[in-house]
Design a protein around this motif. Sequence first.
Motif, PDB file in Angstrom:
ATOM      1  N   ILE A 340      14.664   4.965   6.060  1.00  0.00           N
ATOM      2  CA  ILE A 340      14.002   6.273   5.940  1.00  0.00           C
ATOM      3  C   ILE A 340      12.607   6.105   6.153  1.00  0.00           C
ATOM      4  N   PHE A 341      12.031   5.106   5.491  1.00  0.00           N
ATOM      5  CA  PHE A 341      10.624   4.650   5.381  1.00  0.00           C
ATOM      6  C   PHE A 341      10.163   4.142   6.921  1.00  0.00           C
ATOM      7  N   GLY A 342      11.118   3.794   7.743  1.00  0.00           N
ATOM      8  CA  GLY A 342      10.878   3.354   9.145  1.00  0.00           C
ATOM      9  C   GLY A 342      10.756   4.500   9.768  1.00  0.00           C
ATOM     10  N   LYS A 343      11.615   5.558   9.643  1.00  0.00           N
ATOM     11  CA  LYS A 343      11.608   6.758  10.485  1.00  0.00           C
ATOM     12  C   LYS A 343      10.269   7.336   9.905  1.00  0.00           C
ATOM     13  N   ILE A 344       9.619   7.489   8.810  1.00  0.00           N
ATOM     14  CA  ILE A 344       8.473   8.038   8.590  1.00  0.00           C
ATOM     15  C   ILE A 344       7.364   7.381   9.298  1.00  0.00           C
ATOM     16  N   SER A 345       7.025   5.978   9.105  1.00  0.00           N
ATOM     17  CA  SER A 345       6.100   5.370   9.664  1.00  0.00           C
ATOM     18  C   SER A 345       6.218   5.344  11.330  1.00  0.00           C
ATOM     19  N   GLY A 346       7.505   5.476  11.739  1.00  0.00           N
ATOM     20  CA  GLY A 346       7.420   5.780  13.142  1.00  0.00           C
ATOM     21  C   GLY A 346       6.975   7.052  13.520  1.00  0.00           C
ATOM     22  N   ALA A 347       7.269   8.200  12.767  1.00  0.00           N
ATOM     23  CA  ALA A 347       6.422   9.483  13.147  1.00  0.00           C
ATOM     24  C   ALA A 347       4.985   9.421  13.074  1.00  0.00           C
ATOM     25  N   GLN A 348       4.470   8.494  12.170  1.00  0.00           N
ATOM     26  CA  GLN A 348       3.051   8.130  11.949  1.00  0.00           C
ATOM     27  C   GLN A 348       2.264   7.681  12.940  1.00  0.00           C
ATOM     28  N   LEU A 349       3.071   6.690  13.484  1.00  0.00           N
ATOM     29  CA  LEU A 349       2.470   5.735  14.708  1.00  0.00           C
ATOM     30  C   LEU A 349       2.799   6.506  15.904  1.00  0.00           C
ATOM     31  N   MET A 350       3.794   7.318  16.310  1.00  0.00           N
ATOM     32  CA  MET A 350       3.916   8.142  17.268  1.00  0.00           C
ATOM     33  C   MET A 350       2.879   9.314  17.309  1.00  0.00           C
ATOM     34  N   PHE A 351       2.509   9.671  16.182  1.00  0.00           N
ATOM     35  CA  PHE A 351       1.564  10.890  16.187  1.00  0.00           C
ATOM     36  C   PHE A 351       0.330  10.344  16.394  1.00  0.00           C
ATOM     37  N   SER A 352      -0.020   9.134  16.060  1.00  0.00           N
ATOM     38  CA  SER A 352      -1.321   8.710  16.405  1.00  0.00           C
ATOM     39  C   SER A 352      -1.438   7.981  17.623  1.00  0.00           C
ATOM     40  N   LYS A 353      -0.258   8.163  18.449  1.00  0.00           N
ATOM     41  CA  LYS A 353      -0.280   7.461  19.672  1.00  0.00           C
ATOM     42  C   LYS A 353      -0.310   6.025  19.823  1.00  0.00           C
ATOM     43  N   LYS A 354       0.135   5.359  18.561  1.00  0.00           N
ATOM     44  CA  LYS A 354      -0.119   3.924  18.481  1.00  0.00           C
ATOM     45  C   LYS A 354       1.384   3.225  18.795  1.00  0.00           C
ATOM     46  N   VAL A 355       1.936   3.736  20.100  1.00  0.00           N
ATOM     47  CA  VAL A 355       3.197   3.119  20.266  1.00  0.00           C
ATOM     48  C   VAL A 355       3.409   1.762  20.752  1.00  0.00           C
ATOM     49  N   TRP A 356       2.381   1.032  20.878  1.00  0.00           N
ATOM     50  CA  TRP A 356       2.399  -0.589  21.110  1.00  0.00           C
ATOM     51  C   TRP A 356       2.672  -1.138  19.595  1.00  0.00           C
ATOM     52  N   LEU A 357       1.964  -0.428  18.699  1.00  0.00           N
ATOM     53  CA  LEU A 357       2.198  -1.250  17.610  1.00  0.00           C
ATOM     54  C   LEU A 357       3.460  -1.117  17.039  1.00  0.00           C
ATOM     55  N   ASN A 358       4.147   0.026  17.263  1.00  0.00           N
ATOM     56  CA  ASN A 358       5.684   0.084  17.033  1.00  0.00           C
ATOM     57  C   ASN A 358       6.534  -0.729  17.563  1.00  0.00           C
ATOM     58  N   THR A 359       6.287  -1.181  19.062  1.00  0.00           N
ATOM     59  CA  THR A 359       6.819  -2.164  19.624  1.00  0.00           C
ATOM     60  C   THR A 359       6.578  -3.553  19.168  1.00  0.00           C
ATOM     61  N   ASN A 360       5.335  -3.803  18.734  1.00  0.00           N
ATOM     62  CA  ASN A 360       5.328  -5.021  17.988  1.00  0.00           C
ATOM     63  C   ASN A 360       6.274  -5.376  16.944  1.00  0.00           C
ATOM     64  N   PHE A 361       6.280  -4.174  16.151  1.00  0.00           N
ATOM     65  CA  PHE A 361       6.987  -4.660  14.991  1.00  0.00           C
ATOM     66  C   PHE A 361       8.459  -4.608  15.283  1.00  0.00           C
ATOM     67  N   TYR A 362       9.031  -3.900  16.352  1.00  0.00           N
ATOM     68  CA  TYR A 362      10.425  -4.187  16.832  1.00  0.00           C
ATOM     69  C   TYR A 362      10.649  -5.631  17.286  1.00  0.00           C
ATOM     70  N   ILE A 363       9.669  -5.931  17.952  1.00  0.00           N
ATOM     71  CA  ILE A 363       9.849  -7.309  18.557  1.00  0.00           C
ATOM     72  C   ILE A 363       9.680  -8.322  17.461  1.00  0.00           C
ATOM     73  N   LEU A 364       9.055  -8.104  16.294  1.00  0.00           N
ATOM     74  CA  LEU A 364       9.041  -9.139  15.211  1.00  0.00           C
ATOM     75  C   LEU A 364      10.395  -8.949  14.440  1.00  0.00           C
TER      76      LEU A 364
END
Length: 479
Positions: A340-364
Amino acid sequence: MSKKSDIFHSKNYLILNFLILFGYLLLYPIITSKINPEKFGNYILAYTVATIMVAISNLGIREVYKRNFFEFYKKKKETEILLFSVQIFILFISVIVFLLNIFLEEKIIFYFKELNYIKNFWLILLLAIMLGSISRIYLVYLENNRYSQKYFFITFLKDMIYFISVFYFLFNNYELASLIYGLFLSNLTLFLLVLYFQIKNSYFIFNSKFIKSILILSLPTTPKILFGQMNAKIDKILISIFSSIANTGIYSIAQSLSFVIFRIMTSLDKVFITQTNKMLFNKENKKIGNYLTSYIYFCSLPTIGLILFHDIVLSIFIDSRYHGSENVIIILSIYYFSLIFGKISGAQLMFSKKVWLNTNFYILNVLLNLLLNIPLIYFYGIVGAAAATLIASSISLILSLNYAKKFAPIYYNKKEILIIFIFLFISSIYSILINENLIEINNFKNFSFSLIIIILFLAFGFLNKIYQIKDIKEVFKLK
């Protein structure tokens, strides 16, 4: 836009999910009694590969569509053009991928020998998943517009077709083919329902500029989709390699039971993630944390319930051939709740257009999952796979939350969330001690003690005003 309350829409989605879960509770005893773990494991592996392929081919468009919708959501014409454009684009990609798979079918089916007796099983399975993927764009449109009643009707009918068809095929001894045919018929129904309801829209215009604006954000998320799908499926793939196909089937059933938590959460995120997106666009960041507390609490309630009473669920609904996964259910229950916290942080990063960060966390997450799964599966089997999944996810999730708050801060109610986690861990430790026979207690006392924990947790929520009597009354309103 709908003026009805969040509780009204949450109730619709929850009722829908409870009806679907009831269907699965009726279905699992039949599946586990008629299909042995090894055959079921083969199906799960094929489904896993097909799902990854379809998810990657969608290029992360659905997630960005959900965000971009709110740039136009007050303009009916633009929201409908955006919807149609996204659907046509995904349909175009899906046709190309499907045609490629026609030529590669013989090479692919070589790896799934248990399924070879089903004619064209790979193409039917792939087409079923593609139909569902294309149709879900319209379901996102309904979520964002808060048309929960229409969403309820379409999804309920689709899942009823699935249950009826799978029951029919299983009782007529189609075995694994029952699951593939049932999936195809249900997703075809969903696709046709979407076509029917969308005919009522006014604008069927393809706008390449809308697609371009989506691809600017979605293409950088494609690695995230790939790694996200691998992360979600890698445990089953590695169990097949380092343990056995039969254990893949046993693990999958345990995972399906734990996945109930994620299903409930996903039914609610149609409300709370949608509202979080709106609040972020309206710069109401300070209100979001308090708003989310009740949803976090509600998602933890079935988690604690499943952790404490998983043995009852296994003994009633699952054939004994699939037992031995009690601790897997406990570990994965915590894992699915934490998402549930991943869903929320994903929405925060998507809103901020920091999609590359989301990708990096998934790779990690994938790298950690891979590094942890191999040795833990080798030494501890399916319990090791569950533990690796939880540990890897927790590390990447903590990092994601820390970075998300820098770009789109959310101020959580830390005290209430801490107590929720305390209840979760107490329940988990107690249940594991029971499973390992480290506590000697009869079934009645175990049930009574588990019930006391649930009652105390309900009392905590009420005393801290996470929920109120008026909320309960509104949940039980018929309209």
